[in-house]
Motif scaffolding. Structure first.
Motif, short mmCIF file in Angstrom:
data_model
loop_
_atom_site.label_atom_id
_atom_site.label_comp_id
_atom_site.label_asym_id
_atom_site.label_seq_id
_atom_site.Cartn_x
_atom_site.Cartn_y
_atom_site.Cartn_z
N HIS A 404 0.84 -1.20 0.00
CA HIS A 404 0.00 0.00 0.00
C HIS A 404 0.87 1.25 0.00
CE1 HIS A 404 0.82 0.95 4.24
NE2 HIS A 404 0.72 -0.35 4.48
N GLN A 405 0.23 2.42 -0.02
CA GLN A 405 0.93 3.69 -0.14
C GLN A 405 0.76 4.56 1.10
OE1 GLN A 405 -0.64 5.54 -3.66
NE2 GLN A 405 0.29 4.05 -5.06
N LEU A 406 0.21 4.03 2.16
CA LEU A 406 -0.18 4.86 3.29
C LEU A 406 1.02 5.45 4.05
CD1 LEU A 406 -3.15 2.77 4.72
CD2 LEU A 406 -3.22 4.75 3.20
N TYR A 407 2.10 4.69 4.18
CA TYR A 407 3.27 5.20 4.90
C TYR A 407 4.20 5.91 3.92
CZ TYR A 407 1.71 2.29 8.79
OH TYR A 407 0.99 1.72 9.81
N SER A 408 3.76 7.04 3.43
CA SER A 408 4.55 7.78 2.44
C SER A 408 4.37 9.27 2.66
CB SER A 408 4.11 7.40 1.02
OG SER A 408 2.75 7.75 0.80
N GLY A 409 5.23 10.03 2.00
CA GLY A 409 5.16 11.48 2.05
C GLY A 409 6.13 12.09 3.06
N PRO A 410 6.47 13.37 2.88
CA PRO A 410 7.46 14.03 3.74
C PRO A 410 7.08 14.05 5.22
CG PRO A 410 7.00 15.36 1.78
CD PRO A 410 6.00 14.26 1.79
N LYS A 411 5.80 14.27 5.53
CA LYS A 411 5.41 14.33 6.94
C LYS A 411 5.59 12.99 7.62
CE LYS A 411 2.02 18.00 6.09
NZ LYS A 411 0.58 18.36 6.06
N LEU A 412 5.18 11.92 6.95
CA LEU A 412 5.35 10.58 7.51
C LEU A 412 6.83 10.28 7.69
CD1 LEU A 412 5.90 7.33 6.79
CD2 LEU A 412 4.04 7.91 8.36
N PHE A 413 7.62 10.61 6.70
CA PHE A 413 9.07 10.37 6.72
C PHE A 413 9.70 11.06 7.92
CE2 PHE A 413 13.45 10.98 5.45
CZ PHE A 413 13.76 9.87 4.67
N ALA A 414 9.34 12.33 8.14
CA ALA A 414 9.92 13.09 9.25
C ALA A 414 9.48 12.53 10.60
CB ALA A 414 9.53 14.56 9.13
N LEU A 415 8.21 12.20 10.73
CA LEU A 415 7.70 11.70 12.00
C LEU A 415 8.33 10.36 12.37
CD1 LEU A 415 3.92 12.62 11.67
CD2 LEU A 415 5.51 13.53 13.35
N CYS A 416 8.55 9.51 11.39
CA CYS A 416 9.11 8.19 11.67
C CYS A 416 10.60 8.25 12.02
CB CYS A 416 8.88 7.24 10.49
SG CYS A 416 7.19 6.58 10.46
N SER A 417 11.20 9.41 11.95
CA SER A 417 12.57 9.57 12.44
C SER A 417 12.58 9.90 13.93
CB SER A 417 13.28 10.70 11.69
OG SER A 417 12.77 11.96 12.09
N ASP A 418 11.42 10.27 14.50
CA ASP A 418 11.32 10.67 15.90
C ASP A 418 12.25 11.84 16.22
OD1 ASP A 418 9.37 8.92 17.35
OD2 ASP A 418 10.64 7.35 16.51
N ALA A 419 12.48 12.71 15.22
CA ALA A 419 13.35 13.88 15.40
C ALA A 419 14.75 13.47 15.86
CB ALA A 419 12.74 14.89 16.37
N ASN A 420 15.20 12.29 15.43
CA ASN A 420 16.50 11.76 15.79
C ASN A 420 17.37 11.75 14.53
OD1 ASN A 420 18.55 9.53 16.04
ND2 ASN A 420 17.68 9.36 18.09
N PRO A 421 18.44 12.54 14.48
CA PRO A 421 19.23 12.64 13.24
C PRO A 421 19.72 11.29 12.71
CG PRO A 421 19.89 14.34 14.79
CD PRO A 421 18.97 13.42 15.54
N ARG A 422 20.20 10.43 13.60
CA ARG A 422 20.73 9.15 13.13
C ARG A 422 19.62 8.28 12.54
NH1 ARG A 422 24.12 5.95 17.42
NH2 ARG A 422 25.15 7.99 17.38
N GLN A 423 18.45 8.28 13.17
CA GLN A 423 17.34 7.49 12.64
C GLN A 423 16.81 8.07 11.33
OE1 GLN A 423 16.86 4.62 13.84
NE2 GLN A 423 18.14 4.96 15.63
N LEU A 424 16.84 9.41 11.21
CA LEU A 424 16.44 10.04 9.96
C LEU A 424 17.32 9.56 8.81
CD1 LEU A 424 14.85 12.26 8.37
CD2 LEU A 424 16.67 13.84 9.03
N ILE A 425 18.62 9.50 9.05
CA ILE A 425 19.54 9.08 8.00
C ILE A 425 19.39 7.59 7.71
CG2 ILE A 425 21.99 8.82 7.43
CD1 ILE A 425 22.43 11.43 9.04
N ARG A 426 19.13 6.79 8.73
CA ARG A 426 18.89 5.36 8.50
C ARG A 426 17.64 5.16 7.64
NH1 ARG A 426 18.89 1.76 13.74
NH2 ARG A 426 18.49 0.23 12.09
N LEU A 427 16.61 5.92 7.90
CA LEU A 427 15.41 5.82 7.09
C LEU A 427 15.68 6.29 5.67
CD1 LEU A 427 12.42 5.28 6.71
CD2 LEU A 427 11.92 7.47 7.81
N PHE A 428 16.48 7.34 5.54
CA PHE A 428 16.85 7.82 4.21
C PHE A 428 17.62 6.74 3.45
CE2 PHE A 428 19.54 10.21 1.25
CZ PHE A 428 18.60 11.02 0.64
N ASN A 429 18.44 5.98 4.17
CA ASN A 429 19.18 4.90 3.52
C ASN A 429 18.26 3.86 2.90
OD1 ASN A 429 21.60 6.03 4.24
ND2 ASN A 429 21.94 4.70 6.00
#
Length: 592
Positions: A404-429
């Motif tokens: 499905h497409q539900l977990y998509s978009g910039p807002k979802l991406f940012a929230l799923c990092s929990d405002a943690n720089p390392r987790q943001l980069i891991r998700l970007f990977n």
């Protein structure tokens, strides 16, 4: 953009292993950082990967003086803030714990010796930076010669002569090596007497040698009387309670140093000192909680997205400046975040969303929705239930097995990092490095929303699996978080929906030591976050009757909404899981 450069940049996301230039150019200053740039003592709290090391490194003069900011430039030019960064290196901390023949006093003396040496080694970098910033090129070599010799005479009076700071650094390395060799050949702690003349100065009072170094630097370079001399000690969670007591003593007393200490939440082991009086927050020091930074976590979702975009843009710009302006999460992921897009003020009776509400909502919620005004409907129904209804509809139609497409978009991406720089980069990977030759930064089209959703779910699953590798407590921690997430999943999918969403826990007043230890480590790893008040964002709740939000990044794995929710009693959430038999019988009333 060179893909290998990009790959190296985003695979190395720990400030401990980054160069000065990389830390400085990719650093995003938050409100928490600015609070540290003064003469107060601070204890910086943050989950693993929250940026504690980067923040403390940026306080060091060799980083601080290179940061392009008008406020910082003025402080550097005025010689007002001079910081030194000292990591609590796991290698020498570990050696203190591997000598069972040490008494407590022996261990503390050894710790004091090594910390004094480490502070002096870190101070050499501060001296180099000050010479570069404040001395004309033609004078610098002579001033460096003079100060290197004066520091050597103060720190290693019986050591060989040096005429530059590189030579002084080598002398300190030799002193440390000599101590290691002697420790291997003896069953007594490091003692610097006749048998160990070269390192005897570091047996003096803690922080005495670096204070002596500051005095010497002032003789060579002029500093104003109100200059702040900061000492940033990183990762104090590795230390024992007795080590914290020793350092706390210097927060309590008058010192020429402003201490900036970092540790994970709930890992500032004690407030006691080596005197009869403990230190107190708000008086002797202030806590600064990075995970609850008001410039990120306490803003609306747009604030989260802006932060994530800024972090990634600076990373890209470090590799290739010309690409920075081209990069944005919107260009990469699109404008839509299905679970979090702006909601309409009303749903028509025959609209798809109203039909979903009638299908999955409970009777009271449906009746309330039908009598609300458009403004109240948007605030109370569509804003709260839109994402929940979409997730329930997907699971109902597909059994949870279709993409499905539900977990998509910039807002979802940012929230799923929990405002943690390392987790943001891991998700970007998940969107870049794992896709082989298909480098999304060079792609001409948006990343497909289905692929985005797959990456978010894969990332979420990896987070939970990584908890199992935590030394000493990984197995229990993995089972604990898994039990909680399975409970929230069951509660969300097995009952008719209301406007209330449950995604937090509340501890009982008499929570066991075993459960509290799991919670402490979960907070330290960023798997849950204490609910801090808006008036006291840096005060962590105590262990009894406290509330904790589950991490947003755990939600996709369990088909849940990455959003704050209401709490449930901890034991009620665990009672159906494998951990239930371990619960103490005295808790059973809490389940009611």
């Amino acid at each position: 953009m060179n893909e290998s450069s990009l790959r190296n940049l985003f695979e190395v996301n720990n400030a401990r292993t980054q160069s000065i230039e990389e830390v400085v150019r990719t650093f995003v200053p938050s409100d928490s950082f600015w609070r540290l740039v003064n003469g107060k003592n601070h204890v910086v709290l943050g989950a693993r990967g929250s940026g504690k090391t980067a923040v403390l490194k940026m306080l060091a003069h060799d980083h601080f003086s290179r940061f392009d900011d008008p406020t910082i430039s003025a402080l550097v030019a005025g010689r007002k803030f001079i910081g030194t960064f000292v990591p609590m290196r796991a290698d020498w901390i570990g050696t203190l714990k591997n000598k069972p023949w040490y008494s407590l006093d022996d261990s503390l003396r050894s710790f004091q010796w090594r910390l004094n040496l480490s502070c002096c080694a870190g101070f050499i970098s501060t001296v180099e930076s000050c010479l570069r910033s404040y001395c004309p090129t033609q004078e610098r070599i002579f001033k460096e010669r003079d100060i290197a010799d004066m520091l050597r005479q103060s720190w290693v009076p019986n050591g060989r002569a040096v005429d530059n700071l590189r030579g002084l650094r080598t002398v300190l390395e030799d002193v440390e090596w000599e101590a290691q060799v002697n420790a291997l050949s003896a069953t007594t702690p490091i003692r610097c007497g006749p048998e160990k003349p070269t390192g005897g100065v570091f047996d003096s009072e803690l922080f005495g040698p670096i204070n002596r170094g500051i005095q010497i630097l002032k003789r060579v370079i002029d500093f104003p009387d109100d200059a702040i001399w900061a000492l940033a000690l990183d990762e104090l969670e590795f230390l024992d309670e007795s080590h914290h007591e020793l350092i706390n003593t210097f927060l309590r007393g008058k010192s020429t140093l402003a201490f900036k200490l970092s540790t994970m939440p709930y890992f500032h082991h004690t407030l006691r000192t080596r005197t009869s009086q403990p230190i107190t927050a708000g008086n002797d020091f202030d806590y600064v909680y990075l995970d609850n930074d008001p410039s990120i976590r306490r803003t609306d979702r747009r604030g989260w997205t802006d932060w994530a975009n800024d972090v990634l843009s600076r990373k890209v710009a470090f590799v290739e400046e010309s690409r920075a302006e081209e990069f944005s999460l919107t260009k990469l992921l699109g404008n839509e975040s299905p679970l979090f897009d702006e909601k309409p003020s009303s749903w028509q009776q025959d609209s798809s969303m109203m039909l979903l509400l009638k299908k999955f909502g409970n009777r009271a919620t449906i009746e309330r929705a039908q009598r609300l005004s458009p403004k109240a409907f948007k605030d109370q129904i569509s804003r709260k239930m839109h994402g929940m209804l979409l997730l329930r509809d997907y699971a109902d139609r597909s059994g949870g097995h279709k993409k499905h497409q539900l977990y998509s978009g910039p807002k979802l991406f940012a929230l799923c990092s929990d405002a943690n720089p390392r987790q943001l980069i891991r998700l970007f990977n998940e969107l870049t490095l794992r896709r082989g030759a298909d480098n999304v930064l060079d792609a001409k089209r948006l990343v497909n929303q289905t692929i985005q959703s797959q990456c978010a779910i894969s990332f979420s699953g990896d987070i939970l699996q990584n908890a199992a590798t935590e030394e000493g407590i990984g197995g229990e921690l993995h089972a604990f978080i898994k039990n909680l997430m399975e409970y929230f999943h069951s509660r969300f999918y097995d009952q008719q929906l209301t406007t209330d969403y449950y995604y937090a826990i509340k501890t009982p007043n008499d929570v066991t030591d075993e459960l509290w230890e799991l919670i402490r480590h979960a907070v330290g790893l960023g798997l849950m976050f204490p609910k801090a008040s808006f008036t006291q964002p840096d005060s962590l709740p105590e262990r009894g009757s406290s509330e904790f939000d589950m991490a947003f990044r755990l939600a996709p794995k369990y088909g849940l909404l990455p959003r704050k929710g209401k709490p449930v009693p901890l034991l009620a959430a665990l009672k159906k899981g494998k951990m239930a038999p371990e619960l103490h019988c005295s808790y059973q009333m809490d389940l009611l």
